[in-house]
Every structure is written in C-alpha cells, then in structure tokens.
Design a protein around this motif. Sequence first.
Motif, PDB file in Angstrom:
ATOM      1  N   GLU A  47      -8.525  13.494  -7.652  1.00  0.00           N
ATOM      2  CA  GLU A  47      -9.022  12.125  -7.478  1.00  0.00           C
ATOM      3  C   GLU A  47      -7.882  11.166  -7.160  1.00  0.00           C
ATOM      4  N   ILE A  48      -6.771  11.347  -7.865  1.00  0.00           N
ATOM      5  CA  ILE A  48      -5.611  10.476  -7.614  1.00  0.00           C
ATOM      6  C   ILE A  48      -5.058  10.713  -6.218  1.00  0.00           C
ATOM      7  N   ARG A  49      -5.006  11.976  -5.820  1.00  0.00           N
ATOM      8  CA  ARG A  49      -4.521  12.299  -4.469  1.00  0.00           C
ATOM      9  C   ARG A  49      -5.450  11.684  -3.418  1.00  0.00           C
ATOM     10  N   SER A  50      -6.772  11.699  -3.686  1.00  0.00           N
ATOM     11  CA  SER A  50      -7.738  11.092  -2.763  1.00  0.00           C
ATOM     12  C   SER A  50      -7.521   9.581  -2.673  1.00  0.00           C
ATOM     13  N   HIS A 105      -2.956   5.512   2.079  1.00  0.00           N
ATOM     14  CA  HIS A 105      -2.226   5.945   3.274  1.00  0.00           C
ATOM     15  C   HIS A 105      -2.968   5.526   4.547  1.00  0.00           C
ATOM     16  N   GLN A 106      -4.286   5.678   4.520  1.00  0.00           N
ATOM     17  CA  GLN A 106      -5.091   5.237   5.671  1.00  0.00           C
ATOM     18  C   GLN A 106      -4.939   3.737   5.885  1.00  0.00           C
ATOM     19  N   LYS A 107      -4.884   3.002   4.766  1.00  0.00           N
ATOM     20  CA  LYS A 107      -4.695   1.546   4.860  1.00  0.00           C
ATOM     21  C   LYS A 107      -3.321   1.225   5.438  1.00  0.00           C
ATOM     22  N   VAL A 108      -2.319   1.989   5.043  1.00  0.00           N
ATOM     23  CA  VAL A 108      -0.966   1.806   5.584  1.00  0.00           C
ATOM     24  C   VAL A 108      -0.987   1.963   7.102  1.00  0.00           C
ATOM     25  N   THR A 109      -1.640   3.026   7.559  1.00  0.00           N
ATOM     26  CA  THR A 109      -1.710   3.289   9.008  1.00  0.00           C
ATOM     27  C   THR A 109      -2.444   2.171   9.736  1.00  0.00           C
ATOM     28  N   GLU A 110      -3.578   1.752   9.168  1.00  0.00           N
ATOM     29  CA  GLU A 110      -4.390   0.696   9.788  1.00  0.00           C
ATOM     30  C   GLU A 110      -3.620  -0.620   9.865  1.00  0.00           C
ATOM     31  N   HIS A 128       0.831  -1.217   0.000  1.00  0.00           N
ATOM     32  CA  HIS A 128       0.000   0.000   0.000  1.00  0.00           C
ATOM     33  C   HIS A 128       0.861   1.262   0.000  1.00  0.00           C
ATOM     34  N   LYS A 129       2.014   1.207   0.661  1.00  0.00           N
ATOM     35  CA  LYS A 129       2.935   2.350   0.616  1.00  0.00           C
ATOM     36  C   LYS A 129       3.380   2.636  -0.807  1.00  0.00           C
ATOM     37  N   GLN A 130       3.715   1.548  -1.514  1.00  0.00           N
ATOM     38  CA  GLN A 130       4.175   1.719  -2.887  1.00  0.00           C
ATOM     39  C   GLN A 130       3.078   2.321  -3.756  1.00  0.00           C
ATOM     40  N   LYS A 131       1.846   1.815  -3.577  1.00  0.00           N
ATOM     41  CA  LYS A 131       0.725   2.360  -4.354  1.00  0.00           C
ATOM     42  C   LYS A 131       0.489   3.817  -3.990  1.00  0.00           C
ATOM     43  N   ARG A 132       0.541   4.139  -2.681  1.00  0.00           N
ATOM     44  CA  ARG A 132       0.362   5.522  -2.230  1.00  0.00           C
ATOM     45  C   ARG A 132       1.421   6.437  -2.848  1.00  0.00           C
ATOM     46  N   ASN A 133       2.661   5.998  -2.786  1.00  0.00           N
ATOM     47  CA  ASN A 133       3.758   6.816  -3.319  1.00  0.00           C
ATOM     48  C   ASN A 133       3.638   7.004  -4.824  1.00  0.00           C
ATOM     49  N   ASP A 134       3.262   5.916  -5.513  1.00  0.00           N
ATOM     50  CA  ASP A 134       3.103   6.011  -6.972  1.00  0.00           C
ATOM     51  C   ASP A 134       1.979   6.986  -7.324  1.00  0.00           C
ATOM     52  N   LEU A 135       0.877   6.887  -6.594  1.00  0.00           N
ATOM     53  CA  LEU A 135      -0.266   7.773  -6.863  1.00  0.00           C
ATOM     54  C   LEU A 135       0.063   9.225  -6.526  1.00  0.00           C
ATOM     55  N   ASN A 136       0.749   9.449  -5.402  1.00  0.00           N
ATOM     56  CA  ASN A 136       1.148  10.811  -5.050  1.00  0.00           C
ATOM     57  C   ASN A 136       2.088  11.401  -6.099  1.00  0.00           C
ATOM     58  N   ALA A 137       2.987  10.555  -6.590  1.00  0.00           N
ATOM     59  CA  ALA A 137       3.920  11.021  -7.623  1.00  0.00           C
ATOM     60  C   ALA A 137       3.142  11.414  -8.897  1.00  0.00           C
ATOM     61  N   LYS A 138       2.143  10.597  -9.233  1.00  0.00           N
ATOM     62  CA  LYS A 138       1.332  10.884 -10.421  1.00  0.00           C
ATOM     63  C   LYS A 138       0.512  12.159 -10.217  1.00  0.00           C
ATOM     64  N   ALA A 139      -0.068  12.318  -9.009  1.00  0.00           N
ATOM     65  CA  ALA A 139      -0.847  13.522  -8.706  1.00  0.00           C
ATOM     66  C   ALA A 139       0.042  14.757  -8.745  1.00  0.00           C
ATOM     67  N   ASN A 140       1.226  14.654  -8.171  1.00  0.00           N
ATOM     68  CA  ASN A 140       2.166  15.783  -8.191  1.00  0.00           C
ATOM     69  C   ASN A 140       2.542  16.162  -9.620  1.00  0.00           C
ATOM     70  N   GLU A 141       2.695  15.142 -10.435  1.00  0.00           N
ATOM     71  CA  GLU A 141       3.036  15.405 -11.838  1.00  0.00           C
ATOM     72  C   GLU A 141       1.911  16.184 -12.530  1.00  0.00           C
ATOM     73  N   LEU A 142       0.671  15.777 -12.240  1.00  0.00           N
ATOM     74  CA  LEU A 142      -0.468  16.472 -12.849  1.00  0.00           C
ATOM     75  C   LEU A 142      -0.613  17.888 -12.308  1.00  0.00           C
ATOM     76  N   PHE A 143      -0.432  18.057 -10.984  1.00  0.00           N
ATOM     77  CA  PHE A 143      -0.514  19.400 -10.413  1.00  0.00           C
ATOM     78  C   PHE A 143       0.589  20.301 -10.983  1.00  0.00           C
ATOM     79  N   SER A 144       1.764  19.725 -11.187  1.00  0.00           N
ATOM     80  CA  SER A 144       2.863  20.507 -11.782  1.00  0.00           C
ATOM     81  C   SER A 144       2.515  20.923 -13.208  1.00  0.00           C
ATOM     82  N   LYS A 145       1.853  20.022 -13.906  1.00  0.00           N
ATOM     83  CA  LYS A 145       1.455  20.322 -15.272  1.00  0.00           C
ATOM     84  C   LYS A 145       0.418  21.448 -15.283  1.00  0.00           C
ATOM     85  N   VAL A 146      -0.511  21.405 -14.317  1.00  0.00           N
ATOM     86  CA  VAL A 146      -1.518  22.469 -14.200  1.00  0.00           C
ATOM     87  C   VAL A 146      -0.829  23.798 -13.897  1.00  0.00           C
TER      88      VAL A 146
END
Length: 296
Positions: free
Chosen positions: A175-178, A184-189, A82-100
């Motif tokens: 949506e990706i950040r969400s 991340h919540q799953k990681v904590t749990e 789940h950490k890996q998925k979270r990090n991958d998604l955050n990286a993708k979201a950051n990329e999109l926000f940077s593009k915006v």
Amino acid sequence: MAQSIDKSKNVDLTDDELENKSKGELIKRAGQLRDRRNELNQKASERASKRDELNAKTREKVDEAQHHREKRDELNSDVQEHKQKRNDLNAKANELFSKVDQTKSELDLDDGESLEQLEEEIEQLEFRQQTEVLSSEDERELIEKIESKRDQYQERKEKLDQGGDIEELREEAKEIRSEASTHHQKVTELADKAQEHHNQMIAAYREADDIRDEADEAHERFVEAQESADRHHEDFVRVQKRLRELDKEEEQERRDERAQKREEARAEAEDIYQKFKEGETLDTEDLMKLQKSGLL
C-alpha cells in the motif's frame, strides 16, 4: 523598419548666406526652415510614439515571461514536495519489505512452495486419486505423496503463524509503495507542466528581446529626426535674429536720414535768415522754411 530621413529635403544655411543675403531672401529661408522643422518634429513625434508602443509591448512580454517563471517555480516547488513524499514512502516500504525478508529468512521460508501452491497441488492429487483407476502400488505412492504435501503445508503454515504479521507487513508495504507511485505520477505530471511554463518563459523572453531591438531602432530613428528638427530650429532662430538686426539697422538708417534732413533744413534756413537780415527780399517758400525752422 521606418525609413531614414530624406536629407535632400533639408534646408541648409551657411554663415556667409546669413550675413550677406537680402532681407527678402532671409525671410524666405526662415519660412523654409520653419516648415522643414515642423515636418521633422512631426516625424520625430510619430517615431517616438512607435518607440513607446514597442517599449510597452516589450514590457508586456517581460511580464508574461515573469508570469511563466513564477508558475514554473511554483510547480517545481510542488515537484520537490512530491519527490520528497515519494522518496520517504519508498524508503518506508523498503524498510517493511526488508523486515518481511528478514523474518522469512529467520523462519527458513525463503525456499519452498507457498501455501497457495501446496494447497493447489494437494487438490490436484486428491482429484486424481478420486477419478483415476490405479494399481495398489500406484495408489499407495499417490497417498504417500498427498500426505507429504500435507505435511509440507502444515509445516509451512506453522512457520508462517510463528512469523506473526508477515502478510500484514507485506500488504502495508504494498500500500505504501502504491502511494509512493501516486506521488511519482504527480512528480511526472507537475514536471511536464513546469517544463511547459519554462518553454513559454523562454519564448516570451526571446520575443521581448526581438521587440526591444525594434524599439531601439525606432529610438535611433526618433533621435535622427529630432536632431535634424533641432538643427533646423537653431538655423531658424539664427535667421530670425539676423532679421531683427536688419530691422534695427534699417530703423537706424531711417533715423540718420531724418536727422540729416533736419540738419540740412536747418542749414538752409540759417542761410535764408542771413539773407533776411541783410535786407534781401524773401519769397513765400523761404518764409515758410524760416517758420518751420523756428528762426522766424
């Protein structure tokens, strides 16, 4: 903790006693050694059972600890996933926000009010124009201000239209950040659950160590009783051997005594026979002795 062996109840046997005590005394000592040996063997058996019971409990606790270790490792593996998925998604979201942000910067949209803000201001100004009594000069200034806001609105709208899918990119990034937040919540749990199993594993290992210490002590008590029982058994066997030797000695003494009596009877019969040959008169007893010896 089991009590130590009461050594005052032990039965001793010295080499001097073994060699010099009478047969009756040795028979009595053999009985004492046998009874004490049996008593000690019973204690050793009880202590062996207690030791085995504790060893079984130790294994149960170790198995329990291993179960929690496996669950912890399994959960930690899920945490990493789940950490890996979270990090991958955050990286993708950051990329999109940077593009915006990059698109907004290229279109000079970083500064100034948003379309929503401009639209709200225009509505407020128009409402004021319609509801307030203004002088000609104030009304002209208000109209000019409304026109200016409308121009700003149109200019910004055109720039946004030129930017194409900025809003779509922003929504996709949100949506990706969400989704990343869900992971991340799953990681904590999962990490909390893994920690619970880790704590339970440590507790089980500690219990296993404590029980193992008890089992070691029980084994020492078993060895103490068994060694004492073995010593009594060895002394019992020594006494039995000595009694057999005494039986043999007594039997030999009886044989020697019988042989001696026969020899004496033979010598007496020969004396009587010699008297018979010399013509002496023999009585009935002498005749019977001669017949018994075979000389007559």
